[in-house]
Motif scaffolding. Structure first.
Motif, PDB file in Angstrom:
ATOM      1  N   GLY A 164      23.339  20.863  36.567  1.00 43.44           N
ATOM      2  CA  GLY A 164      22.775  22.053  37.207  1.00 43.44           C
ATOM      3  C   GLY A 164      23.669  23.272  37.125  1.00 43.44           C
ATOM      4  O   GLY A 164      23.248  24.379  37.464  1.00 43.44           O
ATOM      5  N   ASN A 165      24.901  23.084  36.676  1.00 45.15           N
ATOM      6  CA  ASN A 165      25.855  24.191  36.549  1.00 45.15           C
ATOM      7  C   ASN A 165      26.204  24.428  35.082  1.00 45.15           C
ATOM      8  O   ASN A 165      26.383  23.483  34.319  1.00 45.15           O
ATOM      9  CB  ASN A 165      27.146  23.888  37.321  1.00 45.15           C
ATOM     10  CG  ASN A 165      26.896  23.727  38.805  1.00 45.15           C
ATOM     11  OD1 ASN A 165      26.221  24.543  39.424  1.00 45.15           O
ATOM     12  ND2 ASN A 165      27.432  22.668  39.380  1.00 45.15           N
ATOM     13  N   VAL A 166      26.310  25.698  34.711  1.00 41.66           N
ATOM     14  CA  VAL A 166      26.703  26.025  33.341  1.00 41.66           C
ATOM     15  C   VAL A 166      28.181  25.719  33.148  1.00 41.66           C
ATOM     16  O   VAL A 166      29.021  26.152  33.940  1.00 41.66           O
ATOM     17  CB  VAL A 166      26.437  27.514  33.033  1.00 41.66           C
ATOM     18  CG1 VAL A 166      26.955  27.862  31.642  1.00 41.66           C
ATOM     19  CG2 VAL A 166      24.953  27.825  33.142  1.00 41.66           C
ATOM     20  N   CYS A 167      28.488  24.946  32.118  1.00 44.90           N
ATOM     21  CA  CYS A 167      29.881  24.628  31.780  1.00 44.90           C
ATOM     22  C   CYS A 167      30.257  25.448  30.559  1.00 44.90           C
ATOM     23  O   CYS A 167      29.687  25.263  29.477  1.00 44.90           O
ATOM     24  CB  CYS A 167      30.034  23.129  31.467  1.00 44.90           C
ATOM     25  SG  CYS A 167      29.607  22.034  32.828  1.00 44.90           S
ATOM     26  N   THR A 168      31.174  26.382  30.740  1.00 46.64           N
ATOM     27  CA  THR A 168      31.572  27.222  29.613  1.00 46.64           C
ATOM     28  C   THR A 168      32.393  26.413  28.622  1.00 46.64           C
ATOM     29  O   THR A 168      32.972  25.376  28.961  1.00 46.64           O
ATOM     30  CB  THR A 168      32.408  28.424  30.079  1.00 46.64           C
ATOM     31  OG1 THR A 168      33.684  27.957  30.548  1.00 46.64           O
ATOM     32  CG2 THR A 168      31.704  29.181  31.202  1.00 46.64           C
ATOM     33  N   ILE A 208      20.300  18.347  27.768  1.00 45.47           N
ATOM     34  CA  ILE A 208      21.529  19.123  27.546  1.00 45.47           C
ATOM     35  C   ILE A 208      21.154  20.383  26.786  1.00 45.47           C
ATOM     36  O   ILE A 208      20.846  20.345  25.594  1.00 45.47           O
ATOM     37  CB  ILE A 208      22.575  18.305  26.755  1.00 45.47           C
ATOM     38  CG1 ILE A 208      22.894  17.007  27.507  1.00 45.47           C
ATOM     39  CG2 ILE A 208      23.839  19.129  26.537  1.00 45.47           C
ATOM     40  CD1 ILE A 208      23.794  16.057  26.738  1.00 45.47           C
ATOM     41  N   LYS A 209      21.181  21.479  27.487  1.00 45.77           N
ATOM     42  CA  LYS A 209      20.723  22.734  26.896  1.00 45.77           C
ATOM     43  C   LYS A 209      21.897  23.653  26.567  1.00 45.77           C
ATOM     44  O   LYS A 209      22.905  23.683  27.277  1.00 45.77           O
ATOM     45  CB  LYS A 209      19.758  23.442  27.858  1.00 45.77           C
ATOM     46  CG  LYS A 209      18.472  22.655  28.122  1.00 45.77           C
ATOM     47  CD  LYS A 209      17.592  23.401  29.110  1.00 45.77           C
ATOM     48  CE  LYS A 209      16.251  22.685  29.273  1.00 45.77           C
ATOM     49  NZ  LYS A 209      16.418  21.319  29.836  1.00 45.77           N
ATOM     50  N   THR A 210      21.720  24.403  25.492  1.00 47.21           N
ATOM     51  CA  THR A 210      22.733  25.369  25.080  1.00 47.21           C
ATOM     52  C   THR A 210      22.503  26.684  25.805  1.00 47.21           C
ATOM     53  O   THR A 210      21.365  27.169  25.874  1.00 47.21           O
ATOM     54  CB  THR A 210      22.653  25.625  23.561  1.00 47.21           C
ATOM     55  OG1 THR A 210      22.824  24.385  22.864  1.00 47.21           O
ATOM     56  CG2 THR A 210      23.743  26.604  23.126  1.00 47.21           C
ATOM     57  N   VAL A 211      23.543  27.209  26.395  1.00 48.42           N
ATOM     58  CA  VAL A 211      23.485  28.544  26.998  1.00 48.42           C
ATOM     59  C   VAL A 211      24.169  29.463  25.997  1.00 48.42           C
ATOM     60  O   VAL A 211      25.403  29.476  25.894  1.00 48.42           O
ATOM     61  CB  VAL A 211      24.192  28.589  28.370  1.00 48.42           C
ATOM     62  CG1 VAL A 211      24.090  29.988  28.964  1.00 48.42           C
ATOM     63  CG2 VAL A 211      23.591  27.556  29.314  1.00 48.42           C
ATOM     64  N   ARG A 212      23.378  30.148  25.236  1.00 48.68           N
ATOM     65  CA  ARG A 212      23.877  30.906  24.088  1.00 48.68           C
ATOM     66  C   ARG A 212      25.048  31.825  24.444  1.00 48.68           C
ATOM     67  O   ARG A 212      24.974  32.600  25.384  1.00 48.68           O
ATOM     68  CB  ARG A 212      22.733  31.719  23.477  1.00 48.68           C
ATOM     69  CG  ARG A 212      22.963  32.137  22.033  1.00 48.68           C
ATOM     70  CD  ARG A 212      21.705  32.777  21.467  1.00 48.68           C
ATOM     71  NE  ARG A 212      20.622  31.807  21.314  1.00 48.68           N
ATOM     72  CZ  ARG A 212      20.499  31.022  20.249  1.00 48.68           C
ATOM     73  NH1 ARG A 212      21.396  31.080  19.286  1.00 48.68           N
ATOM     74  NH2 ARG A 212      19.481  30.192  20.154  1.00 48.68           N
ATOM     75  N   ILE A 217      24.566  23.320  29.674  1.00 46.08           N
ATOM     76  CA  ILE A 217      24.186  22.914  31.017  1.00 46.08           C
ATOM     77  C   ILE A 217      23.357  21.640  30.913  1.00 46.08           C
ATOM     78  O   ILE A 217      22.488  21.504  30.058  1.00 46.08           O
ATOM     79  CB  ILE A 217      23.372  24.017  31.744  1.00 46.08           C
ATOM     80  CG1 ILE A 217      23.032  23.583  33.168  1.00 46.08           C
ATOM     81  CG2 ILE A 217      22.124  24.388  30.962  1.00 46.08           C
ATOM     82  CD1 ILE A 217      22.425  24.695  34.014  1.00 46.08           C
ATOM     83  N   ALA A 218      23.671  20.671  31.791  1.00 42.56           N
ATOM     84  CA  ALA A 218      22.902  19.443  31.870  1.00 42.56           C
ATOM     85  C   ALA A 218      21.886  19.613  32.995  1.00 42.56           C
ATOM     86  O   ALA A 218      22.253  19.970  34.114  1.00 42.56           O
ATOM     87  CB  ALA A 218      23.815  18.257  32.150  1.00 42.56           C
ATOM     88  N   ASN A 219      20.631  19.404  32.676  1.00 43.10           N
ATOM     89  CA  ASN A 219      19.580  19.600  33.670  1.00 43.10           C
ATOM     90  C   ASN A 219      18.402  18.704  33.352  1.00 43.10           C
ATOM     91  O   ASN A 219      18.142  18.393  32.188  1.00 43.10           O
ATOM     92  CB  ASN A 219      19.106  21.062  33.686  1.00 43.10           C
ATOM     93  CG  ASN A 219      19.118  21.616  35.096  1.00 43.10           C
ATOM     94  OD1 ASN A 219      18.930  20.892  36.061  1.00 43.10           O
ATOM     95  ND2 ASN A 219      19.326  22.930  35.217  1.00 43.10           N
ATOM     96  N   GLU A 220      17.699  18.282  34.390  1.00 41.53           N
ATOM     97  CA  GLU A 220      16.538  17.412  34.208  1.00 41.53           C
ATOM     98  C   GLU A 220      15.265  18.241  34.153  1.00 41.53           C
ATOM     99  O   GLU A 220      15.212  19.327  34.682  1.00 41.53           O
ATOM    100  CB  GLU A 220      16.475  16.384  35.343  1.00 41.53           C
ATOM    101  CG  GLU A 220      17.661  15.455  35.338  1.00 41.53           C
ATOM    102  CD  GLU A 220      17.694  14.530  36.546  1.00 41.53           C
ATOM    103  OE1 GLU A 220      18.426  13.519  36.481  1.00 41.53           O
ATOM    104  OE2 GLU A 220      17.016  14.833  37.550  1.00 41.53           O
TER     105      GLU A 220
END
Length: 220
Positions: A164-168, A208-212, A217-220
């Motif tokens: 749920g949190n963006v990991c840089t 597992i989505k890419t935050v360009r 970020i891991a999210n369901e």
């Protein structure tokens, strides 16, 4: 299991150390609060036995400082303080349990076992259909075991822990790779692609989505 005893009464320390070592536990001791806190920042413990009245830094302050670092290690207060208000203060500070001195060693052992059992049961992380068993070091999708390398396992676990949190990319390099200088973060993309390929998830299971331009970020 490694237990930290933070206690300034020599007799109690010797009593606990001998008894717990006979039970098969690894023991580290600290004679004041500041020393105990410093130990928790350098070593990973499975449980902490913490006295309330300590030199340099009292147990309440130590407990709060540990929790402020997002350290979830079980903490049991061993103290002569036993009023309802003091018990509430200890629990609010982040303690998991509370035993009044003098206490039964047999009861202490049973409480320790309970906390270890709860901790073991909690060592399962999930992300949609992905299940990570931290104790067995196994990742599975729909009950099918996925063979990941050590680094892939660590990276996936890190993302799921921070669900749920963006990991840089810089955070990942520092926390997973333990590199604290300028480094090519492009290596992370390679590992993420490898993990996605091995998990072989459907399009709607893109957990597992890419935050360009930032990270993942891991999210369901």
């Amino acid at each position: 299991m490694h237990i930290l005893i933070v206690e300034d009464e020599v007799g109690i320390v010797k009593f606990l150390q001998q008894g717990l070592q006979e039970e098969g536990y690894i023991i580290t001791t600290a004679s004041d609060g500041l020393m105990g806190l410093e130990y928790t920042q350098k070593t990973s413990f499975d449980l902490i036995l913490l006295d309330w009245m300590l030199p340099k830094m009292n147990g309440l302050e130590v407990c709060k400082a540990i929790r402020e670092k997002d350290d979830t290690t079980p903490i049991i207060f061993l103290t002569a303080k036993d009023t309802v208000q003091e018990t509430i203060e200890g629990l609010k500070a982040g303690a998991n349990d509370y035993m009044k001195k003098p206490f039964s060693f047999e009861e202490l052992i049973e409480r320790i076992k309970i906390h270890f059992r709860v901790q073991k049961e909690a060592d399962i992380l999930t992300l949609g259909s992905i299940v990570i068993n931290l104790n067995k070091h196994i990742v599975s999708v729909n009950d099918n075991v996925i063979a990941l390398t050590q680094r892939e396992f660590e990276l996936l676990t890190y993302l799921v822990r921070n669900k749920g949190n963006v990991c840089t990319r810089n955070q990942i390099i520092e926390d997973v790779w333990d590199i604290h200088f300028e480094y090519d973060t492009g290596v992370i993309d390679v590992f993420i692609n490898a993990i996605r390929k091995k998990l072989n998830l459907k399009i709607e299971q893109d957990y597992i989505k890419t935050v360009r331009g930032v990270g993942y970020i891991a999210n369901e």
